[in-house]
Design a protein around this motif. Structure first.
Motif, PDB file in Angstrom:
ATOM      1  N   LEU A 124       0.903   4.119  -2.866  1.00 51.92           N
ATOM      2  CA  LEU A 124       0.690   5.523  -2.523  1.00 51.92           C
ATOM      3  C   LEU A 124       1.838   6.385  -3.006  1.00 51.92           C
ATOM      4  CD1 LEU A 124      -0.813   5.791   1.044  1.00 51.92           C
ATOM      5  CD2 LEU A 124      -1.469   7.097  -0.955  1.00 51.92           C
TER       6      LEU A 124
ATOM      7  N   LYS B 145       0.833  -1.202   0.000  1.00 49.88           N
ATOM      8  CA  LYS B 145       0.000   0.000   0.000  1.00 49.88           C
ATOM      9  C   LYS B 145       0.865   1.249   0.000  1.00 49.88           C
ATOM     10  CE  LYS B 145      -4.143  -1.753   2.280  1.00 49.88           C
ATOM     11  NZ  LYS B 145      -4.832  -1.849   3.571  1.00 49.88           N
TER      12      LYS B 145
ATOM     13  N   ALA C 113       0.236   8.210   3.836  1.00 54.49           N
ATOM     14  CA  ALA C 113       1.370   7.321   3.588  1.00 54.49           C
ATOM     15  C   ALA C 113       2.244   7.191   4.827  1.00 54.49           C
ATOM     16  CB  ALA C 113       2.196   7.838   2.411  1.00 54.49           C
TER      17      ALA C 113
ATOM     18  N   LEU D 179      -2.522  12.656   0.944  1.00 50.21           N
ATOM     19  CA  LEU D 179      -1.952  11.358   0.580  1.00 50.21           C
ATOM     20  C   LEU D 179      -0.641  11.110   1.315  1.00 50.21           C
ATOM     21  CD1 LEU D 179      -2.506  11.068  -3.288  1.00 50.21           C
ATOM     22  CD2 LEU D 179      -3.697   9.867  -1.476  1.00 50.21           C
TER      23      LEU D 179
END
Lengths: 100, 364
Positions: B207, B203, B270, B266
């Motif tokens: 990202l 993930k 992250a 984002l």
């Protein structure tokens, strides 16, 4: 000119391949209910009605087991803890007995 | 709350019952917000983006003169934007119903198309700034270089599209429609990887790639190219200089206003990925911020036609001509004379502009 072209094409495809291996961007939802931490206390077996698994490979961040209690609570617990594993085994056996 | 009688247990159960139990973070209020806000926002973006970009595609398709590289990029960007906004109704329905009802195939497709066109649009923004840089800063070499790249414009665009597909391929691979349950079971369309793979790492990677390709790469290109363009424009004495600088500043400012908030969210996501014991309150705040800033970022593809195409005098006058022609086709009997005079003045204006500058044949 053809060389320039060929080179850039190779470069682009190499870059693309690299990115493909690493995988690309995606749009993740953030409006789902997720466990963010684990319960510190233990739950007795009789209080547990059922369970749901939360996987870190899915929409939520961490892996967890959610025990649904008789009183309607959802308790996030650590799937790696021994007592959780024992409870899960007991629950699955109970389910098996019920379905037989 | 507890109707059970905990008298047979040896666990410390009743005393600190609730304080010891960690419950899932309920995002009910976020869902109530996304249920209303996202369908409205996505529908508006879809309609405005569709109309604006269809105008751009139509004008380019009907424009018969030789086009510059920037024009070709703009044409492709409009197509990418159209495909992108066409996936938005599905997402609007998803958030309105609070479940995915279109099945697994559509889940993969809409998430894939979404990613491809977002990335393609961003890469094209970078390429447009490069083309303008070549045209203005490298003006001496520009004619030869631009003629050469123009010959390969189809190939370059093909490479951009293939690159976007490759970057986005994980969206196809890792998207799935699956049932998700905590309080209630419902179908959702989201990321799902193999259980064996190290998901937080995956993930995080996804990202950072989204951040890289969706923001940092186009941003770097834009900053580099437009800085040099503005510098070299400042040295020249041209009546059009100030307008060109204003347009460039506007492009960069709109890009930053639309993209920076979303990318900050984002980035925060992250850095928090896979961390334990996050607070539910801040998770909810991040969710609100994410959906709001994402809608602002999507707004960018409605503004692209305005920023890149309609700001150009030639594009605008040609667009007006096409509109008039279309209008006249319907009312030919009544308006044939006025239409001819209009297109005559248009043609003389356009030739004078082509003579006066070759910065971009169609825009700026």
């Amino acid at each position: 000119m053809a060389g320039f072209n060929c080179k850039s094409l190779v470069l682009a495809s190499l870059l693309g391949l690299l990115v493909l291996l690493l995988s690309g961007p995606s749009q993740a939802q953030s409006n789902q209910d997720c466990c963010l931490s684990y319960s510190k206390g233990r739950l007795p077996r009789w209080a547990i009605k059922g369970y749901t698994e939360q996987l870190s490979s899915e929409v939520c961040d961490i892996s967890a087991i959610i025990f649904h209690t008789q009183s309607g609570l959802n308790a996030c617990v650590n799937p790696k803890e021994a007592w959780v594993k024992r409870h899960l085994l007991w629950l699955s056996q109970k389910l098996k007995r019920m379905s037989m | 709350m507890s109707n059970a009688e905990p008298n047979t247990t040896d666990y410390a159960y009743e005393t600190d019952y609730l304080s010891l139990i960690a419950q899932p973070c309920s995002k009910e209020e976020v869902r109530n917000f996304t249920k209303v806000f996202l369908p409205v926002a996505y529908s508006l973006i879809c309609v405005v983006g569709l109309v604006g970009n269809i105008f751009v595609v139509m004008t380019f398709a009907l424009y018969e003169r030789t086009k510059s590289m920037t024009d070709v990029y703009l044409f492709n960007m409009a197509i990418a934007d159209i495909l992108f906004v066409l996936t938005l109704p599905l997402w609007a329905a998803n958030y309105a119903a609070d479940k995915w009802i279109f099945g697994d195939f559509m889940c993969k497709m809409s998430r894939g198309i979404y990613a491809i066109n977002f990335n393609c649009g961003m890469l094209l923004l970078a390429f447009i700034s490069v083309d303008r840089y070549i045209a203005i800063v490298q003006a001496t070499k520009s004619l030869k270089l631009r003629a050469r790249t123009l010959a390969y414009s189809k190939l370059i665009c093909l490479v951009v599209w293939i690159a976007s597909v490759l970057i986005s391929s994980s969206s196809f691979l890792y998207s799935e429609s699956y049932s998700f349950s905590i309080n209630e079971t419902k179908e959702i369309c989201d990321h799902r990887s193999d259980e064996t793979s190290e998901s937080p790492m995956l993930k995080l990677l996804l990202l950072s790639l989204q951040l890289g390709f969706g923001f940092f790469i186009p941003f770097m290109f834009m900053i580099f190219c437009y800085t040099f363009i503005v510098k070299s424009l400042q040295q020249t004495q041209n009546s059009k200089r100030n307008k060109a600088i204003r347009v460039i500043v506007l492009i960069v400012v709109v890009f930053l206003v639309c993209q920076v908030p979303h990318n900050i969210v984002l980035l925060v996501t992250a850095t928090n990925l896979g961390k334990m014991n996050k607070s539910c309150d801040s998770e909810k705040k991040i969710a609100y911020a994410k959906y709001t800033t994402e809608a602002i970022a999507f707004l960018h593809c409605c503004l692209n036609p305005v920023l890149y195409a309609f700001i150009g005098v030639k594009f605008r006058s040609y667009f007006v001509k096409i509109m008039k022609d279309l209008w006249c086709m319907r009312y030919k009997k009544y308006n044939s004379r006025s239409s001819r005079t209009n297109s005559d003045t248009y043609h003389s204006r356009q030739t004078s502009e082509i003579l006066s500058d070759n910065i971009s044949s169609f825009t700026i």
